[in-house]
Scaffold this motif. Structure first.
Motif, PDB file in Angstrom:
ATOM      1  N   TRP A  20     -10.976  -1.716  -4.249  1.00 51.84           N
ATOM      2  CA  TRP A  20      -9.567  -1.532  -3.961  1.00 51.84           C
ATOM      3  C   TRP A  20      -9.331  -1.334  -2.457  1.00 51.84           C
ATOM      4  O   TRP A  20      -8.306  -1.774  -1.913  1.00 51.84           O
TER       5      TRP A  20
ATOM      6  N   PRO B 143      -3.847   1.346   5.189  1.00 49.07           N
ATOM      7  CA  PRO B 143      -4.949   1.164   4.241  1.00 49.07           C
ATOM      8  C   PRO B 143      -6.325   1.324   4.871  1.00 49.07           C
ATOM      9  O   PRO B 143      -7.318   1.454   4.159  1.00 49.07           O
TER      10      PRO B 143
ATOM     11  N   GLN C   3      -6.851  -3.770  -0.402  1.00 48.16           N
ATOM     12  CA  GLN C   3      -5.658  -3.282   0.278  1.00 48.16           C
ATOM     13  C   GLN C   3      -5.647  -3.641   1.758  1.00 48.16           C
ATOM     14  O   GLN C   3      -4.593  -3.924   2.329  1.00 48.16           O
TER      15      GLN C   3
ATOM     16  N   HIS D 225       0.827  -1.215   0.000  1.00 46.56           N
ATOM     17  CA  HIS D 225       0.000   0.000   0.000  1.00 46.56           C
ATOM     18  C   HIS D 225       0.858   1.261   0.000  1.00 46.56           C
ATOM     19  O   HIS D 225       0.583   2.199  -0.763  1.00 46.56           O
TER      20      HIS D 225
ATOM     21  N   TRP E 105      -4.719  -7.171   1.850  1.00 52.26           N
ATOM     22  CA  TRP E 105      -3.297  -7.291   1.498  1.00 52.26           C
ATOM     23  C   TRP E 105      -2.422  -6.973   2.711  1.00 52.26           C
ATOM     24  O   TRP E 105      -1.464  -7.705   3.001  1.00 52.26           O
ATOM     25  N   ARG E 106      -2.748  -5.891   3.420  1.00 55.31           N
ATOM     26  CA  ARG E 106      -1.957  -5.553   4.605  1.00 55.31           C
ATOM     27  C   ARG E 106      -2.102  -6.637   5.682  1.00 55.31           C
ATOM     28  O   ARG E 106      -1.136  -6.950   6.389  1.00 55.31           O
TER      29      ARG E 106
END
Length: 483
Positions: A189, A114, A193, A88, A196-197
């Protein structure tokens, strides 16, 4: 006589008892010996395992909430928000620059966490993105009208007829669709994110080395966009050869430059609208917006693919380092890391698959079109147009190859440690090792174009074969029409 019979009978009974006892001993011995051998073998194996566990004690399984209770909450994310090498934070400046061209209108892309990402339907970023999309849409509609008017059987009889009829519609239509897809991606998105984090924090909790992403992202973005800028400047110069660049005549004004550029490069618009200075400014700006969207689509795929592939690379390095130093490996934690990363690849593919399909479809069209134009060049071509054609064509080929190779790294990196797993020693092999092998061999860990195709190294050869096939068909059709 009777006494002798009794003696013989008693001797026979004794012999029978002795034989019976010996046979029972043999049977008992046959039953006991395998049991003794098995017990000795078990004792030996237990001794080896005890010796191995004493020298390299296995790591006890740790509770890891990621795979059991879903992704952490925003409070969990805020606990570790100062990682500049996270995906990010690394991609944030690139997305901030892209928002100047109306791409991905999400606020908070440059924040460290994020959880601070937000998408509002009624905001300045959203309104600006809609305005940019509307500008490009107007030019795309005019290009489609021109294509409907001019695309017929006689178009193939003229050199460059296919390009003049369809190039504008495909180019601006691709930009409009790309901006719409990025607009659709904006709320997704944020979730992507945060997941993802969470994946990064989950893998980092296993004390795995973090990949360095920032400078790799900056190098990829700068190299592609700088080459795209040079290519676009060459196209402007080629389309303004009638302009007096010396500045010694009255023709050397910006108004004349703009008119010459629009007349040469966007003649399809002037078939419907009458040229004026305001229309020239509008066309000039819209062409730059569409050019950036076209190139940024490939850059975006490269960055996402690099972020995922680098995570696989760091996990593979940890396994290779541990096996080379003969250290005990926490197969359970390692298998969970690979499973979390595989889940993240599927989530990313679900969100960016339309962008991948659009990118490869658009690049395939323009590669075929430029190759056809190069094989049937107009007779009045000069050295400047030849330089532009060769440079533009090589840049397009190179960009498509780079996108394919970077996206294919995900699949390649996910298979790197399989030879090590196959040669794993019996003392360290367990059910978690078997589950990891099954995960890496059976799971399709790759990016796709909405499941129409999967991006691997073999896919690049398939694209090359398709380009050659379509080019031969177009050339044969063009020759038959001319005859």
């Amino acid at each position: 006589m009777g006494g002798s019979l009794n003696v013989n009978y008693s001797m026979m009974l004794k012999t029978k008892r002795i034989l019976t006892a010996s046979s029972k001993k043999n049977v008992t011995r046959k039953k006991i010996l395998p049991l003794l051998l098995m017990r000795q073998r078990k004792d030996k194996v237990n001794g080896i395992e005890t010796q191995f566990s004493d020298s390299h004690p296995p790591t006890p399984p740790r509770p890891r909430p990621f795979l059991h209770s879903g992704f952490p909450s925003e409070q969990t994310l805020s606990a570790n928000n100062n990682d500049p090498e996270s995906f990010h934070c690394a991609i944030g400046p690139v997305l901030a620059m892209a928002q100047l061209f109306g791409v991905l209108p999400v606020s908070g892309v440059c924040r460290s966490n994020p959880s601070q990402l937000k998408f509002a339907k009624f905001s300045f970023r959203t309104a600006y993105a809609v305005f940019i999309n509307a500008m490009v849409l107007v030019v795309a509609v005019l290009a489609v009208i021109h294509m409907i008017r001019t695309l017929n059987s006689t178009t193939f009889e003229v050199k460059g007829g296919i390009a003049s009829a369809t190039a504008g519609a495909i180019f601006y239509g691709n930009s409009v669709i790309g901006l719409i897809i990025f607009f659709w991606l904006s709320p997704h998105w944020i979730t992507l994110q945060r997941n993802w984090r969470s994946m990064e924090q989950f893998i980092d909790s296993n004390k795995v080395e973090r990949p360095k992403l920032r400078w790799k992202f900056y190098a990829i973005t700068a190299s592609i966009l700088l080459m795209a800028l040079v290519e676009h400047i060459l196209s402007i110069v080629v389309n303004t050869t009638k302009y007096d660049w010396s500045g010694s005549s009255e023709n050397s004004t910006f108004q004349n430059f703009l008119q010459i550029y629009c007349t040469s490069s966007h003649a399809f618009i002037l078939e419907t609208l009458t040229y004026n200075f305001e229309l020239g400014i509008f066309i000039f700006i819209a062409s730059k917006l569409a050019t950036f969207t076209w190139n940024f689509t490939d850059v975006f795929i490269m960055l996402v693919a690099t972020g995922l592939a680098e995570r696989y690379k760091t996990l593979n390095k940890e396994v290779i380092r541990s096996t080379s130093k003969h250290r005990t490996i926490d197969w359970c934690g390692l298998r969970e890391d690979y499973a979390a990363l595989s889940c993240m690849v599927k989530k990313a593919d679900k969100n960016i698959a339309p962008i991948i399909l659009l990118s490869f479809g658009n690049n395939l069209y323009f590669i075929c079109l430029q190759l056809l134009n190069g094989l049937s060049k107009p007779e009045n071509a000069n050295i400047l147009s030849d330089i532009y054609f060769f440079g533009s064509f090589m840049f397009l080929i190179g960009r498509t190859v780079v996108v394919t190779l970077l996206a294919a790294r995900i699949y390649d990196q996910s298979k790197v440690i399989l030879p090590l797993l196959y040669t794993c020693s019996a003392s360290t092999y367990n059910v978690e090792t078997e589950r990891l092998i099954y995960l890496l061999t059976t799971d399709d860990i790759m990016l796709t174009g909405m499941r129409f195709f999967s991006i691997t190294r073999n896919f690049m050869l398939a694209v090359a074969g398709a380009i050659v096939t379509y080019e031969v068909v177009l050339l044969q059709f063009n020759v038959s029409m001319n005859n």
